[in-house]
Design a protein around this motif. Structure first.
Motif, PDB file in Angstrom:
ATOM      1  N   HIS A  53      43.633  42.907  32.397  1.00  0.00           N
ATOM      2  CA  HIS A  53      42.175  43.396  33.336  1.00  0.00           C
ATOM      3  C   HIS A  53      42.036  44.888  32.978  1.00  0.00           C
ATOM      4  O   HIS A  53      42.245  45.764  33.744  1.00  0.00           O
ATOM      5  CB  HIS A  53      42.044  43.130  34.679  1.00  0.00           C
ATOM      6  CG  HIS A  53      40.698  42.835  35.121  1.00  0.00           C
ATOM      7  ND1 HIS A  53      40.540  41.953  36.147  1.00  0.00           N
ATOM      8  CD2 HIS A  53      39.799  43.597  35.324  1.00  0.00           C
ATOM      9  CE1 HIS A  53      39.261  41.995  36.489  1.00  0.00           C
ATOM     10  NE2 HIS A  53      38.716  43.428  35.915  1.00  0.00           N
ATOM     11  N   HIS A  55      38.462  47.694  31.544  1.00  0.00           N
ATOM     12  CA  HIS A  55      37.243  47.932  31.380  1.00  0.00           C
ATOM     13  C   HIS A  55      37.380  49.193  30.337  1.00  0.00           C
ATOM     14  O   HIS A  55      37.183  50.481  31.106  1.00  0.00           O
ATOM     15  CB  HIS A  55      36.337  48.249  32.608  1.00  0.00           C
ATOM     16  CG  HIS A  55      36.205  46.852  33.413  1.00  0.00           C
ATOM     17  ND1 HIS A  55      35.120  45.917  33.432  1.00  0.00           N
ATOM     18  CD2 HIS A  55      37.075  46.515  34.434  1.00  0.00           C
ATOM     19  CE1 HIS A  55      35.392  45.085  34.470  1.00  0.00           C
ATOM     20  NE2 HIS A  55      36.426  45.374  34.952  1.00  0.00           N
ATOM     21  N   GLN A  85      37.125  43.506  29.627  1.00  0.00           N
ATOM     22  CA  GLN A  85      36.259  42.751  30.075  1.00  0.00           C
ATOM     23  C   GLN A  85      34.772  42.937  29.633  1.00  0.00           C
ATOM     24  O   GLN A  85      34.605  43.678  28.923  1.00  0.00           O
ATOM     25  CB  GLN A  85      36.305  43.345  31.600  1.00  0.00           C
ATOM     26  CG  GLN A  85      37.473  42.990  32.349  1.00  0.00           C
ATOM     27  CD  GLN A  85      38.048  41.613  32.440  1.00  0.00           C
ATOM     28  OE1 GLN A  85      37.348  40.582  32.476  1.00  0.00           O
ATOM     29  NE2 GLN A  85      39.466  41.567  32.069  1.00  0.00           N
ATOM     30  N   GLU A 137      36.031  38.483  33.097  1.00  0.00           N
ATOM     31  CA  GLU A 137      36.119  37.931  34.347  1.00  0.00           C
ATOM     32  C   GLU A 137      34.612  37.407  34.641  1.00  0.00           C
ATOM     33  O   GLU A 137      33.650  38.075  34.375  1.00  0.00           O
ATOM     34  CB  GLU A 137      36.303  39.289  35.367  1.00  0.00           C
ATOM     35  CG  GLU A 137      35.482  40.122  35.340  1.00  0.00           C
ATOM     36  CD  GLU A 137      35.716  41.301  36.248  1.00  0.00           C
ATOM     37  OE1 GLU A 137      35.826  41.180  37.726  1.00  0.00           O
ATOM     38  OE2 GLU A 137      35.992  42.498  35.860  1.00  0.00           O
ATOM     39  N   HIS A 230      41.963  40.306  40.311  1.00  0.00           N
ATOM     40  CA  HIS A 230      42.212  41.400  41.334  1.00  0.00           C
ATOM     41  C   HIS A 230      42.072  40.802  42.545  1.00  0.00           C
ATOM     42  O   HIS A 230      41.176  41.188  43.564  1.00  0.00           O
ATOM     43  CB  HIS A 230      41.144  42.387  41.141  1.00  0.00           C
ATOM     44  CG  HIS A 230      39.794  42.223  40.929  1.00  0.00           C
ATOM     45  ND1 HIS A 230      39.021  41.116  41.519  1.00  0.00           N
ATOM     46  CD2 HIS A 230      38.927  42.685  39.797  1.00  0.00           C
ATOM     47  CE1 HIS A 230      37.841  41.076  40.815  1.00  0.00           C
ATOM     48  NE2 HIS A 230      37.608  41.834  39.945  1.00  0.00           N
ATOM     49  N   ASP A 298      42.446  46.438  36.539  1.00  0.00           N
ATOM     50  CA  ASP A 298      41.108  46.421  36.647  1.00  0.00           C
ATOM     51  C   ASP A 298      40.807  47.919  36.542  1.00  0.00           C
ATOM     52  O   ASP A 298      39.792  48.438  37.160  1.00  0.00           O
ATOM     53  CB  ASP A 298      40.617  46.112  38.139  1.00  0.00           C
ATOM     54  CG  ASP A 298      39.186  45.932  38.071  1.00  0.00           C
ATOM     55  OD1 ASP A 298      38.508  45.726  37.085  1.00  0.00           O
ATOM     56  OD2 ASP A 298      38.668  45.868  39.379  1.00  0.00           O
TER      57      ASP A 298
END
Ligand SMILES: NC(=O)N[C@@H](CC(=O)O)C(=O)O
Ligand SMILES: [Zn+2]
Ligand SMILES: [Zn+2]
Length: 429
Positions: A53, A55, A85, A137, A230, A298
């Motif tokens: 995960h 970005h 993502q 996600e 998350h 994340d």
């Protein structure tokens, strides 16, 4: 090449032979003629971590992060595979969007997967034609990028993913349960001076379990494999497990709580938000005892200029890809977590859940994705030392064990000082 005298997570001291990017033998290995040897000096050898995960922001938000800076930050933290993502610009919600990202991802120095996203105007036909790492996600509530979708679209998207055999990762918050009153009126302060606790009061803990229950219900109806992204509350984790889904937790929900928001201000604003100290401890307990399957970061970098705004104007998200393994190993050194748990949650479990049989393990046949750690060399985490473009960390001053070196398919991608000229590949191709 032979890596000699490496301690692996279960405590054995072994030699590891690497040929053509793969591990070919593990055990008590005599050197063969002309073979290069790296002496691990009984330090800890872990499989390269898989962060499912991140970005990395490219295309569209290169001022926050790029594939080059994001992947280097990952490598310097012992991460050798990431899944990116879809909330970029363009969004990764069509074949064309996927291709635009794939072109940029070619600059990654570690291996990667590319997720497909869902919006009302997505193009599932062309998207599922591409080698997706996962669908997700999938945003059940708005977050950065405002990609929140309604229940019907979620159900039809999950059905499609189920048919295609693609796992679905879910951002599980139910916006109907948010407490809008918590962010009304004068919130005062910018950046670190903002009252960010209001964000936690607004995106209430109860909103998570409700959305998780909805997501696992859709999984049951559609046959889709559901993975909850998350999770931030013990209630959310328990609902995922009860519903047959897997789940991940971020380092910030393990190591930070609402108590830290008076220092962090908007730098601690993220979705889902930080929770009470009590819930943080309950999450750590579930990590240590195996109820949480995966730690994923994340990693959501924003610039300090963006964060230095009011609570409502500052974007949600914190960086984390470089500090995940270091923080977990710091906790292991403190006796809060076993080394085998660390290995499982950052490498072996994500490989199993996301069907990467060649990754996440130190055994013959696996890719030689490896990182070496000296557990006696824990050091203070400083934003200035990290490699993300955003230049800050919410873990400033925490203690972590960073890798001495990181190897991708047998090539040195980070030697502790410099990045090698290494090219990552899409793990689904
Ligand atoms: N977590 C966040 O607060 N932000 C993420 C999006 C997300 O994962 O929800 C981002 O892309 O900035
Ligand atoms: Zn999210
Ligand atoms: Zn995210």
């Amino acid at each position: 090449m032979r890596i000699a005298n490496a301690t692996v997570a279960d405590g054995r001291v072994v030699d590891v032979r690497v040929e053509d990017g793969r591990i070919t033998a593990v055990g008590d290995l005599d050197p063969v003629a002309d073979e290069a040897t790296i002496d691990a000096d009984e330090n800890l050898l872990l499989p390269g971590a898989i962060d499912v995960h991140v970005h990395f922001r490219e295309p569209g938000f290169e001022h926050k992060e790029t594939w080059e800076t994001g992947s280097q930050s990952a490598a310097a933290g012992g991460v050798t595979t990431v899944a990116d993502q879809p909330n970029t610009d363009p969004t990764t919600t069509s074949g064309e969007g996927f291709d635009a990202k794939a072109e940029r991802a070619a600059k990654s120095c570690i291996d990667y997967g590319i997720n497909g996203g869902v919006t009302p105007d997505w193009d599932p036909e062309s998207l599922f034609d591409r080698p997706l790492f996962a669908l997700g996600e999938v945003f059940l509530a708005d977050s950065t990028g405002d990609m929140g979708i309604d229940a019907d679209l979620f159900e039809s998207a999950a059905k499609r993913a189920g048919e295609a055999g693609v796992p679905v990762t879910v951002h599980a918050e139910d916006a109907d349960l948010f407490d809008d009153a918590a962010i009304e009126g004068d919130l005062g302060g910018i950046g670190r001076d903002a009252d960010a606790d209001a964000w936690s009061a607004y995106r209430r803990a109860e909103a998570e379990a409700a959305a998780v229950e909805r997501a696992v219900g859709v999984g049951g109806e559609t046959g889709a494999q559901i993975h909850i992204a998350h999770t931030s509350t013990p209630e959310g984790v328990d609902a995922a497990r009860d519903g047959g889904a897997t789940c991940e937790v971020t380092p910030h929900h393990l190591f930070l709580s609402r108590d830290d928001l008076s220092d962090l201000g908007t730098y601690g604003r993220m979705n889902p938000p930080l929770r009470s100290e009590e819930r943080r401890e309950a999450m750590f307990e579930r990590l240590a005892d195996g109820r949480i399957d995966v730690v994923a970061t994340d990693h959501a970098p924003h610039t300090t200029d963006e964060k230095d705004q009011s609570l409502l104007d500052a974007p949600s998200g914190v960086p984390g890809v470089e500090t995940m393994v270091p923080l977990l190993l710091g906790a292991a050194v403190d006796g809060d977590l076993s080394l085998e748990r660390v290995r499982d949650v950052v490498a072996t479990n994500p490989a199993d859940i996301f069907d990467l049989p060649q990754k996440g393990r130190i055994e013959a046949g696996a890719d030689a994705d490896l990182a070496l750690y000296d557990l006696d060399a824990a050091r203070e985490i400083r934003g200035d030392d990290l490699h993300s473009k955003c230049g800050w960390t919410p873990f400033e001053g925490f203690t972590g064990v960073f890798p001495e070196w990181t190897m991708l398919r047998g090539e040195m991608v980070w030697d502790g000082e410099e990045f090698g000229d290494v090219t990552g590949e899409n793990v689904r191709e």
